[in-house]
Design an enzyme around this catalytic site. Structure first.
Site, PDB file in Angstrom:
ATOM      1  N   GLY A 600       0.592  -1.181  -0.201  1.00 54.75           N
ATOM      2  CA  GLY A 600       0.119  -0.003   0.158  1.00 54.75           C
ATOM      3  C   GLY A 600       1.026   1.471  -0.257  1.00 54.75           C
ATOM      4  O   GLY A 600       1.908   1.179  -0.142  1.00 54.75           O
ATOM      5  N   ASP A 716      -9.889   7.449   3.075  1.00 55.85           N
ATOM      6  CA  ASP A 716      -9.552   6.828   2.021  1.00 55.85           C
ATOM      7  C   ASP A 716     -10.287   5.288   2.009  1.00 55.85           C
ATOM      8  O   ASP A 716      -9.855   4.523   1.759  1.00 55.85           O
ATOM      9  CB  ASP A 716      -8.257   6.290   2.164  1.00 55.85           C
ATOM     10  CG  ASP A 716      -7.478   5.716   0.915  1.00 55.85           C
ATOM     11  OD1 ASP A 716      -8.108   6.030  -0.279  1.00 55.85           O
ATOM     12  OD2 ASP A 716      -6.446   5.282   0.786  1.00 55.85           O
TER      13      ASP A 716
END
Ligand SMILES: *[C@@H]1O[C@H](CO)[C@@H](O)[C@H](O)[C@H]1NC(C)=O
Ligand SMILES: *[C@@H]1O[C@H](CO)[C@@H](O)[C@H](O)[C@H]1NC(C)=O
Ligand SMILES: *[C@@H]1O[C@H](CO)[C@@H](O)[C@H](O)[C@H]1NC(C)=O
Ligand SMILES: *[C@@H]1O[C@H](CO)[C@@H](O)[C@H](O)[C@H]1NC(C)=O
Ligand SMILES: *[C@@H]1O[C@H](CO)[C@@H](O)[C@H](O)[C@H]1NC(C)=O
Ligand SMILES: *[C@@H]1O[C@H](CO)[C@@H](O)[C@H](O)[C@H]1NC(C)=O
Ligand SMILES: *[C@@H]1O[C@H](CO)[C@@H](O)[C@H](O)[C@H]1NC(C)=O
Ligand SMILES: *[C@@H]1O[C@H](CO)[C@@H](O)[C@H](O)[C@H]1NC(C)=O
Length: 911
Positions: A600, A716
């Site tokens: 990520g 997010d």
């Protein structure tokens, strides 16, 4: 609704027992003015004691049935209006309501609304012409000493009602194995071979059922009649004194299939569903000694049936005697078919005298606190607010009550302010454990304030402007969620419980006899005010950060927020409750960072297994990534305080030798993205499953938005941040971008988020709000519906490229099928998909203000799930229940396998 409209609409509704000529009958002429007897000898009582709604005349004058000359109608509002009928618990009744519009309001707007029996949804009443009465019937085993018939949810025109009829059944008539859980909705009751269009009812039927003539023509009703079908009739008496006791006159006519078969096809109102379906047969022809009438039941398009053969004469022990083959439980589609076929050795074709089909409707026993509330209203028989009838929450709540949206709702708010209450505060209120707000102000209540110690959710309590005496119970000060307490202008005295003087509680106690803080508390207060000062106090409170904890006794954490919105960690990380792992422990667990399971913005994620067997995911902070140490610390501090079933569990962190790691529980099934865009075998193909995931994720987000104070914005949200455990239940992950939202203000920061999920409003304002999360969640919902990723030229074409535009375009043109994932199992209910699609499109509205809150979204998702579940139940349950049916409840007399067949072709929706 304002107070004056309450006065207009709240009215008394306990019915006087109608003086029925026939024992067990009750006939109420709604809107009528005087008692009368109709042409068939039924006595009608006007509902004139019920001063709610209004009377009106219909545009017809019918001298034989004056009950249809008037209606009672109700205003257009959110309330329900209930008639309450006395019944005897555990007796079976036929309950019938009729609606003859007759243009009573001179608008010719055909009404459409919903009726319920208590909390149980009964039927949707749709008026299609002014002159034909709409009739709706239930057969019920009375679960309570009274039954309420409620009208609500008018989506067109004005709600109205013409008559209410109650008929008590004798003995075991309409007994069903499921009667404690299900009412039976009448879908068909047909008299075959009828000699005219006229229905048969009282006095021919002593129970006044309405047997409809098979000669009445209606679209898609009793069609596809086999060639050679003929009417027969007799004048000889028929023995009907058992089973459901159909009237003799109904049994004296029948149809026979002279060419070997009898077939009928019909639309069954409110089906598909599980049915109680019985046929009434009697041999009414004199067969010769060498003649027989034998037939089989076949499923035209279904699996082969067994060889059970009906021989009416034999089964009924002779001619002119009733024989009732049928099913206590069979699953029937909306379009149902019936096929009887003569056997080869039979000289006569099949026969059918009558049948009835009922749909099982699960009884809703109402809200959790119905009993307590019934006690409360029963003690105020004269008060208008106590006369609303039915369940306090379902299907719509009383006007002074608010309930949560659980399937079995709990009361969250009671507003009895200014309702002229006298006496003590009703003790029932102390048992409403879900209560959040209580308004009793402006009454004439006396006595002391009861112990509300059990109301752990109570936030706001208004007791001001009453005549309350005594002291405030100390339990009041201990309520954990209390925010506002108003007791001014009473006759209270004594020492104020310490808890009420907490700085985060608004507490007004002026105008009492002698209510005072203890000396000690007074001093403390003065110290706080003099040393800290007002302004600082405000800042301090804005910095309080609290999340609701599932586990009791856990300490509440505190994170400072500087006035500029930056996070200020109070003290050293080591003093935080987050667990710190040794690096060696992590190296061991991950076998030296052997297995990468993800990457990520933060860095890589590794799989590991701790010594105690727990499987973990280790996120290693990559210093070259865009995210900095601040985020790391931010996340650790936040995470150690956030605990929720639908948030990925944070186990601790490791920080040494320049390595920063976050340790989470390992989520076996990875990300939602993988499961939506996976090869078919891994893909989630069940819509119900996808809904469960949406619900889980929404619960996680709801906790962030509403369970924490100040709210936490995820910032997010995307499908790759929704993780799935081994049971495919979802949790929200990745709080690296989360930020506290200071009360009222909005935290801004550098650009974050992921393209495709990013709130368009963010581009303009550079600020994230909870509504930015909602936008992201809306995109996730669209992914769940379509299976596509948010950005794709392949799927959305060069012009839109973007899932939001693409979905909106299709939905605006009414084409929902274009956006539904082709790989979904086709068992989904389209209504449920519609609901989710509509919510998703609300979520992605350009302006944050127009988007719903996560709690509203959650409610819609839960309703969609309910739609799925109901449909799934009607698909599956029949087989289940039938299999469990003990032999003594097998169909009447000996048949275990005759009766109805079902068609397997497309089932249109209910209406
Ligand atoms: C209905 O039942 C209630 C409670 O038992 C009773 O008080 C009332 O009188 C009854 N009403 C009629 C009309 O019988
Ligand atoms: C209904 O009709 C009756 C006469 O048939 C009349 O007396 C009454 O006033 C009418 N009611 C209303 C509300 O129009
Ligand atoms: C009313 O009842 C009478 C006798 O009961 C009957 O002759 C007449 O046809 C009925 N009228 C209507 C409109 O049903
Ligand atoms: C009543 O109407 C509301 C809004 O139109 C809808 O959400 C709800 O499902 C309806 N209830 C019933 C029982 O039809
Ligand atoms: C119903 O039962 C009652 C009492 O047992 C009896 O008097 C009555 O005649 C029965 N009604 C019918 C229609 O059989
Ligand atoms: C029904 O049977 C009769 C005699 O058996 C025959 O004449 C007739 O054609 C048949 N009708 C149809 C529609 O099959
Ligand atoms: C039955 O018997 C009668 C005479 O008793 C005869 O006429 C008839 O043809 C027989 N029918 C059959 C189907 O055998
Ligand atoms: C309030 O209650 C008293 C006594 O119960 C009654 O006399 C009075 O009319 C009521 N007032 C209102 C507005 O209902």
């Amino acid at each position: 609704m304002d107070a004056s409209s309450y006065l207009l609409v709240i009215l008394v509704i306990i019915l006087p027992m109608a003086k029925a000529q026939v024992p067990g009958f009750m006939n109420i002429d709604c809107g009528g003015t005087s008692a009368h007897t109709d042409d068939i000898g039924l006595e009608w009582t006007p509902d004139s004691n019920y001063p709610f709604g209004q009377r009106a005349n219909t545009s017809f004058v019918n001298n034989n049935k004056t009950q249809f000359n008037t209606v009672r109608f109700f205003p257009t509002d959110d309330r329900k209006y209930c008639y309450t009928l006395n019944t005897t618990t555990r007796l079976r009744y036929l309950v019938r309501a009729t609606f003859l519009y007759g243009n009573f309001d001179n608008t010719n707007v055909y009404p459409k609304f919903v009726i319920s029996l208590g909390a149980t949804n009964w039927d949707m009443i749709i008026i299609k012409d002014a002159a034909t009465p709409v009739v709706s019937e239930m057969v019920v085993l009375a679960p309570f000493p009274s039954l309420s018939i409620c009208l609500f949810n008018a989506s067109s025109g004005l709600r109205f009602i013409s008559t209410i009829e109650l008929r008590q059944f004798n003995g075991s008539m309409y007994y069903s194995y499921f009667e404690d859980q299900y009412f039976m909705f009448m879908a068909a009751r047909v008299n075959f071979g009828a000699e005219s269009n006229a229905s048969i009812r009282y006095p021919d039927d002593p129970f006044d059922r309405i047997w409809e003539s098979d000669a009445i023509k209606r679209p898609n009703y009793l069609v596809d009649v086999a060639p050679g079908t003929e009417k027969i009739s007799t004048t000889k008496p028929i023995y009907v004194d058992h089973g459901e006791m159909p009237p003799v006159i109904v049994m004296q006519t029948a149809v026979v299939g002279n060419n070997g078969t009898l077939t009928y096809r019909m639309n069954l109102q409110n089906f598909p569903g599980n049915a109680w379906a019985f046929t009434y047969l009697a041999e009414i022809e004199d067969l010769g000694p060498n003649e027989t009438r034998q037939f089989k039941v076949e499923l035209p398009w279904g699996p082969p049936t067994n060889d059970a053969i009906v021989n009416v004469q034999e089964n009924a022990n002779g001619n002119y005697r009733l024989y009732e083959p049928g099913f206590y439980n069979v699953s029937l589609p909306y379009i149902a078919s019936l096929l009887f076929r003569q056997t080869h050795d039979s000289s006569r074709g099949p026969i059918l005298n009558a049948f009835e089909v009922f749909k099982y409707v699960a009884i809703n026993f109402g809200s959790l606190e119905a009993t307590a509330m019934a006690g409360l209203v029963a003690r105020n028989p004269q008060a208008m607010w106590a006369q609303e009838g039915g369940d306090p929450c379902l299907p719509a709540s009383w006007s002074w009550v608010q309930c949560n949206s659980d399937i079995q709702p709990e009361i969250v708010s009671i507003d009895l302010s200014g309702k002229n209450l006298t006496g003590n505060i009703p003790q029932e209120l102390s048992s409403l454990t879900g209560l959040v707000e209580l308004y009793l102000n402006g009454n004439s209540l006396i006595g002391s304030v009861p112990d509300f110690g059990g109301l752990l959710n109570l936030q706001i309590i208004h007791l001001e402007n009453n005549g309350l005496t005594g002291s405030l119970p100390s339990s009041l000060g201990k309520l954990p969620k209390l925010k506002e307490v108003y007791v001014q202008n009473n006759n209270l005295s004594g020492v104020i419980p310490k808890g009420l003087l907490r700085k985060n509680i608004v507490f007004n106690y002026s105008g009492n006899l002698d209510l005072h803080p203890s000396q000690e508390a007074k001093n403390n207060l003065i110290i706080v005010f003099s040393t800290v000062g007002g302004a600082l106090l405000v800042i301090f409170c804005a910095a309080c950060y609290l999340c609701k904890y599932k586990k009791k006794g856990r300490k509440r954490g505190k994170i400072g927020l500087l006035p500029n919105g930056q996070l200020n960690l109070l003290g050293d990380l080591d003093t935080e409750p987050a667990h710190r792992f040794e690096l060696s422990e992590i190296e061991n667990a991950t076998e030296n960072f052997e297995k990468v399971i993800g990457k990520g913005g933060f860095g890589s994620v590794y799989f590991g297994k701790l010594d105690d067997g727990r499987e973990i995911a280790v996120k290693v902070h990559n210093t070259e990534s865009n995210q900095g140490i601040r985020e790391f610390i931010n996340e650790v501090t936040l995470l150690s305080r956030i605990h929720h079933k639908h948030l990925v569990k944070f186990l601790g962190y490791s920080q040494q030798e320049g390595n920063h790691m976050l340790i989470y529980e390992f989520m076996h099934e990875g990300t939602l993205t993988e499961h939506l865009r996976a090869p078919p075998e891994k893909k989630i193909s069940s819509w119900a499953k996808r809904m469960d995931i949406a619900e889980d994720a929404a619960k996680g987000i709801e906790y962030l938005h509403t369970g924490c104070s100040p709210a936490i914005i995820h910032r997010d949200l995307k499908s790759s941040n929704i993780l799935l455990d081994m049971n495919m239940r979802a949790k929200v992950s990745d709080f690296g971008l989360s930020k506290l939202m200071a009360d009222g203000s909005i935290v801004s920061s550098m650009i974050r988020g992921t393209f495709g999920y990013l709130d368009p409003e963010y581009y303009a304002t550079q600020q994230f709000t909870v509504k930015s999360d909602i936008f992201g969640f809306g995109v996730i919902l669209l992914e769940l519906i379509s299976g596509y990723s948010p950005i794709s030229t392949e799927h959305f074409g060069d012009n839109s490229q973007y899932i939001v535009e693409w979905a909106r375009k299709h939905i605006e043109s009414g084409n929902i099928h274009a956006i539904i994932d082709k790989s979904l199992e086709p068992t989904y209910e389209i209504q449920s998909v519609w609901k989710i699609t509509e919510v998703a499109l609300m979520c992605v509205k350009p302006r944050g203000m127009e988007r719903p809150s996560i709690s509203e979204i959650l409610k819609e998702i839960q309703e969609a799930i309910l739609i799925e579940q109901k449909a799934a139940t009607s698909r599956v349950e029949s087989i289940d229940i039938f299999a469990r049916t003990p032999p003594e409840f097998a169909p009447k007399l000996d048949i275990s396998n005759s009766a109805f067949s079902t068609e397997s072709f497309a089932q249109p929706s209910l209406r």
